[in-house]
Design a protein around this motif. Structure first.
Motif, short mmCIF file in Angstrom:
data_model
loop_
_atom_site.label_atom_id
_atom_site.label_comp_id
_atom_site.label_asym_id
_atom_site.label_seq_id
_atom_site.Cartn_x
_atom_site.Cartn_y
_atom_site.Cartn_z
N ALA A 137 -5.15 -22.34 43.52
CA ALA A 137 -6.61 -22.29 43.54
C ALA A 137 -7.11 -23.60 42.96
CB ALA A 137 -7.12 -21.11 42.72
N LEU A 138 -7.85 -24.36 43.77
CA LEU A 138 -8.37 -25.66 43.36
C LEU A 138 -9.89 -25.55 43.23
CD1 LEU A 138 -6.15 -26.41 46.04
CD2 LEU A 138 -6.04 -28.20 44.35
N PRO A 139 -10.42 -25.57 42.01
CA PRO A 139 -11.86 -25.36 41.82
C PRO A 139 -12.68 -26.63 41.96
CG PRO A 139 -10.80 -25.57 39.70
CD PRO A 139 -9.71 -25.66 40.73
N ALA A 140 -13.93 -26.44 42.31
CA ALA A 140 -14.93 -27.53 42.31
C ALA A 140 -15.96 -27.18 41.24
CB ALA A 140 -15.58 -27.65 43.68
N ALA A 141 -16.65 -28.17 40.73
CA ALA A 141 -17.62 -27.95 39.66
C ALA A 141 -18.75 -27.02 40.09
CB ALA A 141 -18.17 -29.28 39.17
N SER A 142 -19.02 -26.94 41.37
CA SER A 142 -20.14 -26.14 41.87
C SER A 142 -19.79 -24.65 42.02
CB SER A 142 -20.60 -26.70 43.22
OG SER A 142 -19.52 -26.64 44.14
N GLY A 143 -18.58 -24.25 41.65
CA GLY A 143 -18.18 -22.86 41.77
C GLY A 143 -17.36 -22.55 43.01
N TRP A 144 -17.28 -23.50 43.92
CA TRP A 144 -16.46 -23.30 45.11
C TRP A 144 -14.99 -23.42 44.72
CZ3 TRP A 144 -18.18 -23.64 50.54
CH2 TRP A 144 -19.57 -23.49 50.66
N VAL A 145 -14.13 -22.71 45.44
CA VAL A 145 -12.69 -22.75 45.18
C VAL A 145 -11.96 -22.83 46.51
CG1 VAL A 145 -10.72 -21.49 44.22
CG2 VAL A 145 -12.93 -21.38 43.07
N SER A 146 -11.00 -23.71 46.56
CA SER A 146 -10.15 -23.83 47.73
C SER A 146 -8.81 -23.18 47.40
CB SER A 146 -9.94 -25.31 48.07
OG SER A 146 -9.04 -25.43 49.14
N LEU A 147 -8.36 -22.31 48.27
CA LEU A 147 -7.07 -21.64 48.10
C LEU A 147 -6.08 -22.21 49.10
CD1 LEU A 147 -8.36 -17.97 47.83
CD2 LEU A 147 -7.45 -19.36 45.97
N VAL A 148 -4.92 -22.60 48.61
CA VAL A 148 -3.85 -23.11 49.46
C VAL A 148 -2.70 -22.11 49.36
CG1 VAL A 148 -2.23 -24.99 49.86
CG2 VAL A 148 -4.56 -25.49 49.08
N LEU A 149 -2.27 -21.58 50.50
CA LEU A 149 -1.21 -20.58 50.55
C LEU A 149 0.03 -21.18 51.18
CD1 LEU A 149 -4.10 -19.10 50.91
CD2 LEU A 149 -2.74 -17.14 51.52
N LEU B 6 -5.35 -12.10 43.70
CA LEU B 6 -6.01 -13.22 44.37
C LEU B 6 -7.41 -13.44 43.81
CD1 LEU B 6 -5.28 -15.21 46.61
CD2 LEU B 6 -6.39 -13.68 48.22
N HIS B 7 -8.14 -12.36 43.59
CA HIS B 7 -9.50 -12.46 43.06
C HIS B 7 -9.49 -12.94 41.61
CE1 HIS B 7 -11.32 -10.64 46.60
NE2 HIS B 7 -10.19 -9.96 46.67
N GLU B 8 -8.48 -12.50 40.84
CA GLU B 8 -8.33 -12.98 39.46
C GLU B 8 -8.06 -14.47 39.43
OE1 GLU B 8 -5.63 -11.14 36.60
OE2 GLU B 8 -6.12 -9.22 37.54
N LEU B 9 -7.19 -14.92 40.33
CA LEU B 9 -6.84 -16.33 40.41
C LEU B 9 -8.07 -17.18 40.66
CD1 LEU B 9 -4.39 -18.35 40.49
CD2 LEU B 9 -4.53 -18.11 42.98
N VAL B 10 -8.91 -16.75 41.59
CA VAL B 10 -10.14 -17.48 41.90
C VAL B 10 -11.05 -17.53 40.67
CG1 VAL B 10 -12.27 -17.41 43.27
CG2 VAL B 10 -10.06 -17.04 44.37
N GLY B 11 -11.20 -16.40 39.99
CA GLY B 11 -12.06 -16.34 38.81
C GLY B 11 -11.57 -17.23 37.68
N ILE B 12 -10.26 -17.23 37.43
CA ILE B 12 -9.69 -18.06 36.36
C ILE B 12 -9.87 -19.54 36.69
CG2 ILE B 12 -7.54 -18.76 35.24
CD1 ILE B 12 -6.64 -15.80 35.56
N ALA B 13 -9.60 -19.92 37.94
CA ALA B 13 -9.77 -21.32 38.34
C ALA B 13 -11.21 -21.76 38.15
CB ALA B 13 -9.34 -21.51 39.79
N ARG B 14 -12.13 -20.89 38.51
CA ARG B 14 -13.56 -21.19 38.39
C ARG B 14 -13.97 -21.36 36.92
NH1 ARG B 14 -15.74 -17.08 41.94
NH2 ARG B 14 -15.58 -18.41 43.75
N ARG B 15 -13.51 -20.47 36.06
CA ARG B 15 -13.87 -20.54 34.64
C ARG B 15 -13.26 -21.74 33.94
NH1 ARG B 15 -13.08 -15.17 35.22
NH2 ARG B 15 -10.99 -15.17 34.29
N ARG B 16 -12.00 -22.02 34.23
CA ARG B 16 -11.29 -23.10 33.53
C ARG B 16 -11.48 -24.47 34.18
NH1 ARG B 16 -5.55 -20.15 32.16
NH2 ARG B 16 -6.44 -18.53 30.82
N LEU B 17 -11.95 -24.47 35.43
CA LEU B 17 -12.11 -25.72 36.20
C LEU B 17 -10.81 -26.52 36.27
CD1 LEU B 17 -15.67 -27.03 35.34
CD2 LEU B 17 -14.85 -26.10 37.50
#
Length: 135
Positions: free
Chosen positions: A116-128, A87-98
Protein backbone atom coordinates in the motif's frame (compact mmCIF):
# COMPACT_ATOMS: atom_id res chain seq x y z
CA UNK A 1 31.26 51.27 0.88
CA UNK A 2 30.81 49.38 -2.40
CA UNK A 3 30.49 46.09 -0.55
CA UNK A 4 27.35 47.19 1.33
CA UNK A 5 25.22 47.88 -1.79
CA UNK A 6 26.50 44.66 -3.39
CA UNK A 7 25.56 42.75 -0.27
CA UNK A 8 22.08 44.28 -0.24
CA UNK A 9 21.57 43.48 -3.92
CA UNK A 10 22.73 39.91 -3.28
CA UNK A 11 20.36 39.51 -0.34
CA UNK A 12 17.42 40.94 -2.28
CA UNK A 13 18.18 38.77 -5.28
CA UNK A 14 18.48 35.67 -3.06
CA UNK A 15 15.19 36.51 -1.30
CA UNK A 16 13.42 37.04 -4.64
CA UNK A 17 14.75 33.75 -6.08
CA UNK A 18 13.73 31.84 -2.94
CA UNK A 19 10.18 33.16 -3.24
CA UNK A 20 9.85 32.08 -6.86
CA UNK A 21 7.75 29.00 -7.26
CA UNK A 22 9.90 25.98 -8.04
CA UNK A 23 8.32 24.09 -10.92
CA UNK A 24 9.21 20.48 -11.53
CA UNK A 25 10.45 19.65 -14.98
CA UNK A 26 7.75 18.23 -17.29
CA UNK A 27 7.67 14.44 -17.43
CA UNK A 28 7.29 14.36 -21.15
CA UNK A 29 4.59 11.71 -21.12
CA UNK A 30 0.89 11.92 -21.42
CA UNK A 31 -1.63 10.62 -18.89
CA UNK A 32 -2.95 8.18 -21.50
CA UNK A 33 0.43 6.46 -21.73
CA UNK A 34 0.70 6.20 -17.98
CA UNK A 35 -2.77 4.63 -17.81
CA UNK A 36 -1.85 2.09 -20.52
CA UNK A 37 1.23 1.08 -18.51
CA UNK A 38 -0.85 0.66 -15.36
CA UNK A 39 -3.50 -1.40 -17.14
CA UNK A 40 -0.91 -3.63 -18.84
CA UNK A 41 1.33 -4.11 -15.79
CA UNK A 42 2.30 -7.71 -14.97
CA UNK A 43 1.10 -7.20 -11.38
CA UNK A 44 -2.17 -6.09 -9.83
CA UNK A 45 -2.71 -2.37 -9.47
CA UNK A 46 -5.57 -0.67 -7.61
CA UNK A 47 -5.91 3.05 -6.91
CA UNK A 48 -8.25 4.04 -4.08
CA UNK A 49 -9.33 7.57 -3.09
CA UNK A 50 -9.63 8.96 0.44
CA UNK A 51 -13.20 7.62 0.70
CA UNK A 52 -12.07 4.05 -0.17
CA UNK A 53 -13.55 4.23 -3.66
CA UNK A 54 -11.69 2.48 -6.48
CA UNK A 55 -10.62 4.67 -9.41
CA UNK A 56 -8.36 2.17 -11.14
CA UNK A 57 -8.30 -1.60 -11.14
CA UNK A 58 -6.16 -3.26 -13.77
CA UNK A 59 -6.97 -6.64 -15.31
CA UNK A 60 -4.31 -8.47 -13.34
CA UNK A 61 -5.72 -7.22 -10.01
CA UNK A 62 -9.21 -8.17 -11.18
CA UNK A 63 -8.07 -11.72 -11.93
CA UNK A 64 -6.12 -12.02 -8.67
CA UNK A 65 -9.12 -10.89 -6.61
CA UNK A 66 -11.62 -12.73 -8.81
CA UNK A 67 -13.44 -9.50 -9.50
CA UNK A 68 -15.84 -9.39 -12.44
CA UNK A 69 -15.11 -5.84 -13.55
CA UNK A 70 -11.83 -4.09 -14.23
CA UNK A 71 -13.10 -0.60 -15.04
CA UNK A 72 -14.70 0.91 -11.94
CA UNK A 73 -18.28 1.99 -12.49
CA UNK A 74 -18.66 5.43 -10.92
CA UNK A 75 -15.94 4.77 -8.35
CA UNK A 76 -17.06 1.52 -6.77
CA UNK A 77 -16.21 1.07 -3.07
CA UNK A 78 -13.16 -1.04 -2.24
CA UNK A 79 -15.40 -3.48 -0.40
CA UNK A 80 -17.03 -4.31 -3.78
CA UNK A 81 -13.67 -5.75 -4.88
CA UNK A 82 -12.72 -7.44 -1.64
CA UNK A 83 -14.38 -7.61 1.74
CA UNK A 84 -11.16 -8.90 3.33
CA UNK A 85 -10.53 -6.93 6.54
CA UNK A 86 -6.73 -7.31 6.12
CA UNK A 87 -6.81 -5.34 2.89
CA UNK A 88 -8.91 -2.55 4.38
CA UNK A 89 -6.68 -2.41 7.47
CA UNK A 90 -3.61 -2.15 5.26
CA UNK A 91 -5.09 0.83 3.41
CA UNK A 92 -6.01 2.55 6.69
CA UNK A 93 -2.57 2.03 8.25
CA UNK A 94 -0.79 3.32 5.13
CA UNK A 95 -3.05 6.37 5.11
CA UNK A 96 -2.48 7.16 8.81
CA UNK A 97 1.28 6.60 8.80
CA UNK A 98 1.93 8.00 5.30
CA UNK A 99 4.44 5.22 4.72
CA UNK A 100 4.43 2.22 2.41
CA UNK A 101 2.94 -0.84 4.09
CA UNK A 102 3.40 -4.50 3.16
CA UNK A 103 1.12 -7.45 3.74
CA UNK A 104 1.53 -11.16 3.04
CA UNK A 105 -2.03 -12.18 2.29
CA UNK A 106 -3.89 -15.28 1.22
CA UNK A 107 -6.38 -14.07 -1.38
CA UNK A 108 -9.21 -15.97 -3.00
CA UNK A 109 -7.05 -18.69 -4.57
CA UNK A 110 -3.44 -17.64 -4.12
CA UNK A 111 -0.94 -16.17 -1.70
CA UNK A 112 0.00 -12.57 -2.43
CA UNK A 113 2.25 -9.75 -1.38
CA UNK A 114 0.30 -6.50 -1.18
CA UNK A 115 1.97 -3.11 -0.94
CA UNK A 116 0.00 0.00 0.00
CA UNK A 117 1.62 3.23 -1.20
CA UNK A 118 -0.05 6.31 0.31
CA UNK A 119 -0.30 9.85 -1.03
CA UNK A 120 -0.63 12.90 1.21
CA UNK A 121 -4.14 13.54 -0.10
CA UNK A 122 -5.50 10.27 1.32
CA UNK A 123 -5.29 8.30 -1.91
CA UNK A 124 -3.61 4.88 -1.72
CA UNK A 125 -2.20 2.75 -4.48
CA UNK A 126 -2.25 -1.01 -3.92
CA UNK A 127 0.22 -3.23 -5.73
CA UNK A 128 -0.57 -6.96 -5.70
CA UNK A 129 2.10 -9.55 -6.48
CA UNK A 130 1.41 -13.25 -6.73
CA UNK A 131 3.67 -15.28 -4.43
CA UNK A 132 3.91 -17.90 -7.19
CA UNK A 133 5.51 -15.43 -9.57
CA UNK A 134 7.97 -14.32 -6.87
CA UNK A 135 9.28 -17.84 -6.22
Amino acid sequence: MIALPALLVGLLLGWWLARQRVRPPPLGLQAGQLMRWLHEAPFGWIIVDSDDRVHLLNQRAGRMLRCEWTIPHQSEPLVAISAAPELHELVGIARRRLTTQRLQWHGEEQDMEVFALPAASGWVSLVLLSRRSLE
